[in-house]
Design an enzyme around this catalytic site. Structure first.
Site, PDB file in Angstrom:
ATOM      1  N   LYS A 183       0.997  -1.114  -0.021  1.00 46.77           N
ATOM      2  CA  LYS A 183       0.079   0.033   0.020  1.00 46.77           C
ATOM      3  C   LYS A 183       0.602   1.315  -0.139  1.00 46.77           C
ATOM      4  CE  LYS A 183      -3.902   2.555   0.376  1.00 46.77           C
ATOM      5  NZ  LYS A 183      -3.417   3.677   1.000  1.00 46.77           N
TER       6      LYS A 183
ATOM      7  N   GLU B 194       1.042   6.563  -6.751  1.00 42.05           N
ATOM      8  CA  GLU B 194       0.012   7.759  -6.928  1.00 42.05           C
ATOM      9  C   GLU B 194       0.595   9.077  -7.154  1.00 42.05           C
ATOM     10  OE1 GLU B 194      -3.240   9.187  -3.900  1.00 42.05           O
ATOM     11  OE2 GLU B 194      -3.226   6.936  -4.439  1.00 42.05           O
TER      12      GLU B 194
END
EC number: 1.1.1.44
Length: 468
Positions: A182, A189
């Site tokens: 993550k 991102e």
């Protein structure tokens, strides 16, 4: 009657995940340190199998065994405090799932400590924001495999569904693997967003495009190989007008915030010795955006070229598109190489192709080209770098001229493009058989006797560079 799963922490993410779980046919006990939030959720959940509790003792007693408890509390000391409060109340083989934005090293520590108390601990990355939490997030659980198997039905039910019907969740690996993945997801991102922002800067400052033209361009790009959630919402953003009937985005202060996961990703890359230049430049770009007052002052005294474009705008716009796609590929190549190295060092046995598949829906970086990443690892599970896969290799070799021209044009016109620049520099460095690091090693040997290796013979060498 006991409930099938419990949720601790009823801020927006915890509340929405609880509703998501209940909507899939599971009964849910909820607890929050503040009684008010629990009462608010009860009022917002008429007719639903949401059962409020007002102490940890009542909460734990309300759950069927082995207990399954999802923690959605603030990462850090608050998570430790919640675990400390729960631990005396739990039985062997109960399962704690931390769905917070937790540093993977904390997850490794907690997993080890709780295992010594015979408690299973799963660190689970949750991507998709508050909407994803409610309708279906991408989930990245790591921890004891047998514990995951006991909660996999619930996680499979609440996760986002890809177009082929597959749930966007899979077992990532032991201890901190889920939160690690993550973290890298969030770093990627950062890079995606920075590269899109640089494309916008070129459109606006160099090509002089209006917000309507920029919106239309991103919508057109979203119909091709750049199709992704971030490209889609960027098209929407440039369509939004404020009360003065002007583009809202142009009124937003140009200082980008962050929660720290991008920085964690960059720090970890430094610790691993892995080049993560594009993500790291994206983190630095947010840092420099935050010193707005300094930039305003500097803009009045530090002079440079004024952006001016004389070529064919349509042709150059296509070059920006190609530059964006190639840079995106380079960024993912770096991120996946980082996960590959971390997997080796931590013996996680990450299935890199599967990671791409669970990011296809529910998460912020969902994109069409993730299938290409899965295909690459299906073709070669030992692939060292995505740039070496035939599909990606052909794209970057074809698109490199466009990226070079975009970077050169941006530099000549004084438009900052740190992400694009890092991408072409990474590509050129990675494809270089020889780099000037031989001089650096000679300098190190000169001033510090750090020694060096030679190309033409075996051994470790030291030279007296200046005769006394």
């Amino acid at each position: 009657m006991t409930q099938q799963i419990g949720v601790v922490g009823l801020a927006v993410m915890g509340k929405n995940l609880a509703w998501n779980i209940e909507s899939r046919g599971y009964s849910v006990s909820v607890y929050n340190r503040s009684r008010q939030k629990t009462d608010e959720m009860v009022k917002e959940s008429p007719g639903r199998e949401i059962y409020p509790t007002y102490s940890l003792e009542e909460f734990v007693e309300s759950l069927e065994k082995p207990r399954k408890i999802l923690l959605m509390v603030k990462a850090g000391p608050a998570t430790d405090a919640t675990i400390d409060g729960l631990l005396p109340l739990l039985d062997d083989d109960d399962i704690l799932i931390d769905g917070g934005n937790t540093n993977y090293q904390d997850t490794i520590r907690r997993n080890k400590a709780l295992a010594e108390s015979s408690i299973n601990f799963i660190g689970m990355g949750v991507s998709g924001g508050e909407i994803g939490a409610l309708t279906g997030p991408s989930l990245m659980p790591g921890g004891q495999k047998d514990a995951y198997n006991k909660v996999s039905d619930i996680l499979d039910a609440i996760a986002a569904k890809a177009q082929d019907g597959a749930s966007c969740v899979t077992y990532i690996g032991p201890n901190g693997a889920g939160h690690y993945v993550k973290m890298v997801h969030n770093g990627i991102e950062y890079a995606d967003m920075q590269l899109i922002a640089e494309s916008y800067a070129m459109m606006k400052d160099l090509l002089g495009m209006s917000h309507k033209e920029i919106s239309q361009t991103f919508k057109e790009w979203n119909a091709g190989e750049l199709e992704s959630y971030l490209i889609e919402i960027t098209g929407d953003i440039f369509n939004k007008l404020d009360d003065d009937n002007e583009a809202l985005v142009e009124k937003i202060l140009d200082t980008a915030g962050q929660k720290g996961t991008g920085k964690w990703t960059s720090i970890n890359a430094l610790e691993l010795g892995v080049p993560l230049t594009i993500i790291t430049e994206s983190v630095f770009a947010r840092f420099i955006s935050s010193i707005k007052e300094e930039r305003v002052t500097a803009s009045k005294s530090l002079k440079g070229p004024k952006a001016h474009f004389e070529g064919d705008k349509k042709t150059f716009l296509e070059k920006i598109r190609k530059a964006l796609y190639m840079s995106k590929i380079c960024s993912y190549a770096q991120g996946f190489a980082q996960m590959r190295k971390a997997s080796e060092d931590n013996e996680w046995n990450l299935k890199l192709g599967e990671l791409a598949m669970i990011w296809r829906e529910g998460c912020i970086i969902r994109a069409q080209f993730l299938q290409k990443i899965k295909d690459a690892y299906d073709n070669n599970e030992n692939l060292q770098n995505l740039l070496l896969d035939p599909y990606f290799k052909n794209i970057v070799m074809e698109y490199q001229d466009a990226l070079r021209e975009v970077v050169a044009t941006s530099v000549y016109n004084g438009v900052p493009t740190p992400g694009f620049s890092a991408s072409i520099n990474y590509y050129d460095s990675y494809r270089s058989e020889d780099l000037p690091a031989n001089l650096i090693q000679a300098q190190r040997d000169y001033f510090g006797a750090h020694t060096y290796e030679r190309k033409d013979r075996e051994g470790i060498f030291h030279t007296q560079w200046v005769e006394e």
